[in-house]
Design an enzyme around this catalytic site. Structure first.
Site, PDB file in Angstrom:
ATOM      1  N   PRO A  11      64.190  31.541  66.298  1.00 42.77           N
ATOM      2  CA  PRO A  11      65.256  30.629  65.904  1.00 42.77           C
ATOM      3  C   PRO A  11      66.660  31.190  66.127  1.00 42.77           C
ATOM      4  CG  PRO A  11      64.163  31.543  63.977  1.00 42.77           C
ATOM      5  CD  PRO A  11      63.328  31.913  65.160  1.00 42.77           C
ATOM      6  N   ASN A  12      67.512  30.291  66.548  1.00 48.31           N
ATOM      7  CA  ASN A  12      68.951  30.529  66.735  1.00 48.31           C
ATOM      8  C   ASN A  12      69.286  31.374  67.965  1.00 48.31           C
ATOM      9  OD1 ASN A  12      69.742  29.102  64.286  1.00 48.31           O
ATOM     10  ND2 ASN A  12      68.746  30.787  63.218  1.00 48.31           N
ATOM     11  N   ARG A  19      76.975  32.748  69.268  1.00 51.32           N
ATOM     12  CA  ARG A  19      76.510  33.041  67.916  1.00 51.32           C
ATOM     13  C   ARG A  19      76.927  34.462  67.518  1.00 51.32           C
ATOM     14  NH1 ARG A  19      70.340  34.630  66.198  1.00 51.32           N
ATOM     15  NH2 ARG A  19      70.783  34.860  63.986  1.00 51.32           N
ATOM     16  N   TYR A  24      75.853  40.078  68.113  1.00 56.50           N
ATOM     17  CA  TYR A  24      74.824  39.877  69.143  1.00 56.50           C
ATOM     18  C   TYR A  24      75.346  39.979  70.575  1.00 56.50           C
ATOM     19  CZ  TYR A  24      72.188  38.265  65.092  1.00 56.50           C
ATOM     20  OH  TYR A  24      71.566  38.206  63.874  1.00 56.50           O
ATOM     21  N   ASN A  76      61.062  38.596  69.995  1.00 53.23           N
ATOM     22  CA  ASN A  76      62.230  38.606  69.110  1.00 53.23           C
ATOM     23  C   ASN A  76      62.087  37.369  68.247  1.00 53.23           C
ATOM     24  OD1 ASN A  76      64.583  38.583  67.725  1.00 53.23           O
ATOM     25  ND2 ASN A  76      65.923  38.907  69.496  1.00 53.23           N
ATOM     26  N   ALA A  79      65.013  35.409  62.579  1.00 56.10           N
ATOM     27  CA  ALA A  79      64.874  35.535  61.125  1.00 56.10           C
ATOM     28  C   ALA A  79      63.424  35.446  60.658  1.00 56.10           C
ATOM     29  CB  ALA A  79      65.715  34.465  60.437  1.00 56.10           C
ATOM     30  N   GLU A 100      58.002  44.357  69.227  1.00 49.81           N
ATOM     31  CA  GLU A 100      59.085  43.703  68.483  1.00 49.81           C
ATOM     32  C   GLU A 100      60.418  44.068  69.143  1.00 49.81           C
ATOM     33  OE1 GLU A 100      59.398  45.310  64.519  1.00 49.81           O
ATOM     34  OE2 GLU A 100      60.798  43.747  63.853  1.00 49.81           O
ATOM     35  N   HIS A 102      64.792  43.420  69.000  1.00 48.23           N
ATOM     36  CA  HIS A 102      65.993  42.882  68.365  1.00 48.23           C
ATOM     37  C   HIS A 102      67.226  43.352  69.126  1.00 48.23           C
ATOM     38  CE1 HIS A 102      63.723  41.533  64.922  1.00 48.23           C
ATOM     39  NE2 HIS A 102      63.160  42.727  64.867  1.00 48.23           N
ATOM     40  N   ARG A 109      71.668  46.507  58.638  1.00 49.03           N
ATOM     41  CA  ARG A 109      72.359  45.295  58.201  1.00 49.03           C
ATOM     42  C   ARG A 109      71.978  44.956  56.742  1.00 49.03           C
ATOM     43  NH1 ARG A 109      71.557  40.921  62.672  1.00 49.03           N
ATOM     44  NH2 ARG A 109      73.106  39.884  61.336  1.00 49.03           N
TER      45      ARG A 109
HETATM   46  C1  DQA Z   1      67.689  39.465  65.434  1.00 44.99           C
HETATM   47  C2  DQA Z   1      67.869  40.116  64.059  1.00 44.99           C
HETATM   48  C3  DQA Z   1      67.415  39.180  62.955  1.00 44.99           C
HETATM   49  O1  DQA Z   1      67.629  39.785  61.692  1.00 44.99           O
HETATM   50  C4  DQA Z   1      68.191  37.876  63.008  1.00 44.99           C
HETATM   51  O2  DQA Z   1      67.702  36.986  62.040  1.00 44.99           O
HETATM   52  C5  DQA Z   1      68.196  37.259  64.350  1.00 44.99           C
HETATM   53  C6  DQA Z   1      68.396  38.127  65.513  1.00 44.99           C
HETATM   54  C7  DQA Z   1      68.255  40.363  66.571  1.00 44.99           C
HETATM   55  O3  DQA Z   1      67.869  40.136  67.712  1.00 44.99           O
HETATM   56  O4  DQA Z   1      69.072  41.238  66.312  1.00 44.99           O
HETATM   57  O5  DQA Z   1      68.117  36.052  64.503  1.00 44.99           O
HETATM   58  O6  DQA Z   1      66.305  39.288  65.680  1.00 44.99           O
END
Ligand code: DQA
Length: 144
Positions: A11-12, A19, A24, A76, A79, A100, A102, A109
Protein backbone atom coordinates in the site's frame (compact mmCIF):
# COMPACT_ATOMS: atom_id res chain seq x y z
CA UNK A 1 9.42 -20.02 -13.99
CA UNK A 2 12.59 -20.84 -12.02
CA UNK A 3 14.45 -17.78 -13.29
CA UNK A 4 11.65 -15.40 -12.42
CA UNK A 5 11.65 -13.10 -9.42
CA UNK A 6 8.36 -11.61 -8.25
CA UNK A 7 8.74 -8.05 -6.93
CA UNK A 8 5.62 -7.24 -4.92
CA UNK A 9 4.80 -3.81 -3.55
CA UNK A 10 2.13 -2.97 -0.99
CA UNK A 11 0.00 0.00 0.00
CA UNK A 12 0.86 3.59 -0.84
CA UNK A 13 3.94 2.64 -2.84
CA UNK A 14 2.06 3.68 -5.99
CA UNK A 15 2.52 7.25 -4.68
CA UNK A 16 6.32 7.10 -4.53
CA UNK A 17 7.83 10.21 -6.06
CA UNK A 18 5.48 12.55 -4.22
CA UNK A 19 4.88 10.57 -1.01
CA UNK A 20 7.00 11.94 1.87
CA UNK A 21 10.04 12.42 -0.42
CA UNK A 22 12.23 13.36 2.58
CA UNK A 23 11.77 9.73 3.73
CA UNK A 24 11.27 7.76 0.52
CA UNK A 25 13.11 9.85 -2.07
CA UNK A 26 11.81 11.23 -5.35
CA UNK A 27 11.98 8.09 -7.52
CA UNK A 28 8.60 6.80 -8.65
CA UNK A 29 7.65 3.14 -8.52
CA UNK A 30 8.01 3.12 -12.32
CA UNK A 31 11.61 4.38 -11.89
CA UNK A 32 12.28 1.54 -9.45
CA UNK A 33 10.70 -0.95 -11.83
CA UNK A 34 13.01 0.34 -14.57
CA UNK A 35 16.05 -0.11 -12.30
CA UNK A 36 14.97 -3.65 -11.52
CA UNK A 37 14.31 -4.54 -15.18
CA UNK A 38 17.79 -3.29 -16.23
CA UNK A 39 19.55 -5.24 -13.49
CA UNK A 40 17.39 -8.33 -14.05
CA UNK A 41 18.31 -8.46 -17.72
CA UNK A 42 22.01 -8.21 -16.83
CA UNK A 43 21.52 -11.05 -14.32
CA UNK A 44 19.54 -13.18 -16.78
CA UNK A 45 16.39 -13.05 -14.68
CA UNK A 46 12.79 -12.33 -15.63
CA UNK A 47 10.76 -10.23 -13.23
CA UNK A 48 7.09 -9.85 -12.40
CA UNK A 49 6.65 -6.38 -10.88
CA UNK A 50 3.33 -5.51 -9.18
CA UNK A 51 1.78 -3.12 -6.67
CA UNK A 52 -1.48 -3.29 -4.75
CA UNK A 53 -3.09 -1.39 -1.90
CA UNK A 54 -4.97 -4.56 -0.89
CA UNK A 55 -3.55 -7.15 1.50
CA UNK A 56 -5.32 -10.11 -0.16
CA UNK A 57 -3.74 -9.32 -3.53
CA UNK A 58 -0.31 -9.66 -1.93
CA UNK A 59 -1.33 -13.00 -0.37
CA UNK A 60 -2.61 -14.23 -3.75
CA UNK A 61 0.58 -13.14 -5.51
CA UNK A 62 2.77 -14.94 -2.96
CA UNK A 63 0.77 -18.11 -3.69
CA UNK A 64 1.15 -17.47 -7.43
CA UNK A 65 4.93 -17.10 -7.12
CA UNK A 66 5.00 -20.48 -5.39
CA UNK A 67 2.69 -22.13 -7.95
CA UNK A 68 4.83 -20.76 -10.78
CA UNK A 69 8.05 -22.02 -9.19
CA UNK A 70 9.61 -18.56 -8.96
CA UNK A 71 13.20 -18.30 -7.79
CA UNK A 72 12.40 -15.68 -5.14
CA UNK A 73 10.02 -12.93 -4.10
CA UNK A 74 11.09 -9.43 -3.16
CA UNK A 75 8.35 -8.05 -0.91
CA UNK A 76 7.95 -4.45 0.17
CA UNK A 77 4.68 -4.87 2.02
CA UNK A 78 4.57 -1.21 3.11
CA UNK A 79 2.57 -0.78 6.31
CA UNK A 80 1.25 -4.37 6.11
CA UNK A 81 4.80 -5.32 7.14
CA UNK A 82 3.90 -4.24 10.66
CA UNK A 83 0.33 -5.58 10.87
CA UNK A 84 -0.22 -8.58 8.65
CA UNK A 85 -0.29 -12.05 10.12
CA UNK A 86 -1.90 -13.10 6.82
CA UNK A 87 1.28 -12.14 4.95
CA UNK A 88 3.42 -13.80 7.64
CA UNK A 89 1.42 -17.02 7.22
CA UNK A 90 1.52 -16.79 3.41
CA UNK A 91 5.34 -16.51 3.45
CA UNK A 92 5.54 -19.52 5.76
CA UNK A 93 3.12 -21.44 3.53
CA UNK A 94 5.29 -21.30 0.41
CA UNK A 95 8.70 -22.72 -0.40
CA UNK A 96 9.87 -19.73 -2.47
CA UNK A 97 12.33 -17.61 -0.47
CA UNK A 98 11.00 -14.14 0.32
CA UNK A 99 13.33 -11.17 0.77
CA UNK A 100 11.81 -8.29 2.75
CA UNK A 101 12.59 -4.90 1.18
CA UNK A 102 12.20 -1.35 2.48
CA UNK A 103 13.31 1.99 1.11
CA UNK A 104 13.63 3.46 4.58
CA UNK A 105 14.93 1.73 7.70
CA UNK A 106 11.81 1.08 9.79
CA UNK A 107 13.96 0.25 12.84
CA UNK A 108 15.12 3.87 13.06
CA UNK A 109 11.61 5.30 12.73
CA UNK A 110 8.48 5.29 14.93
CA UNK A 111 8.26 2.39 17.42
CA UNK A 112 5.18 0.94 15.67
CA UNK A 113 7.41 0.21 12.66
CA UNK A 114 9.90 -1.83 14.67
CA UNK A 115 7.77 -4.98 14.57
CA UNK A 116 7.84 -6.84 11.24
CA UNK A 117 5.52 -9.80 10.78
CA UNK A 118 7.00 -10.14 7.28
CA UNK A 119 10.54 -10.18 8.68
CA UNK A 120 9.68 -12.95 11.16
CA UNK A 121 8.95 -15.24 8.22
CA UNK A 122 11.22 -13.88 5.45
CA UNK A 123 14.57 -15.40 4.49
CA UNK A 124 16.40 -12.07 4.28
CA UNK A 125 15.91 -8.30 4.51
CA UNK A 126 17.34 -5.26 2.71
CA UNK A 127 16.34 -1.86 4.07
CA UNK A 128 17.40 1.75 4.41
CA UNK A 129 19.15 2.10 1.03
CA UNK A 130 16.39 4.01 -0.77
CA UNK A 131 15.67 2.73 -4.29
CA UNK A 132 18.95 0.77 -4.16
CA UNK A 133 17.38 -1.58 -1.59
CA UNK A 134 15.55 -3.27 -4.46
CA UNK A 135 18.76 -3.78 -6.46
CA UNK A 136 20.70 -5.23 -3.55
CA UNK A 137 17.77 -7.57 -2.85
CA UNK A 138 17.61 -8.60 -6.53
CA UNK A 139 21.34 -9.40 -6.50
CA UNK A 140 20.79 -11.55 -3.42
CA UNK A 141 17.87 -13.29 -5.16
CA UNK A 142 20.09 -14.00 -8.17
CA UNK A 143 22.67 -15.62 -5.88
CA UNK A 144 20.15 -18.02 -4.30
C1 DQA B 1 8.27 1.07 3.84
C2 DQA B 1 8.36 1.25 5.36
C3 DQA B 1 7.02 1.02 6.02
O1 DQA B 1 7.12 1.24 7.41
C4 DQA B 1 5.98 1.99 5.46
O2 DQA B 1 4.72 1.71 6.01
C5 DQA B 1 5.93 1.99 3.98
C6 DQA B 1 7.20 1.97 3.24
C7 DQA B 1 9.61 1.40 3.14
O3 DQA B 1 9.77 0.97 2.00
O4 DQA B 1 10.45 2.09 3.71
O5 DQA B 1 4.88 2.09 3.37
O6 DQA B 1 7.96 -0.29 3.56
Amino acid sequence: MPDTVFILNGPNLNLLGTREPHIYGTATLADIEGDCRSLASRLGLAIVFRQSNHEGDLVDWLHEAHAEGARAVLLNAGAYTHTSIALHDAIKSISVPVIEVHLSDPDTREPFRHLSYVGMAAADCVKGLGRRSYLVALERAAAL
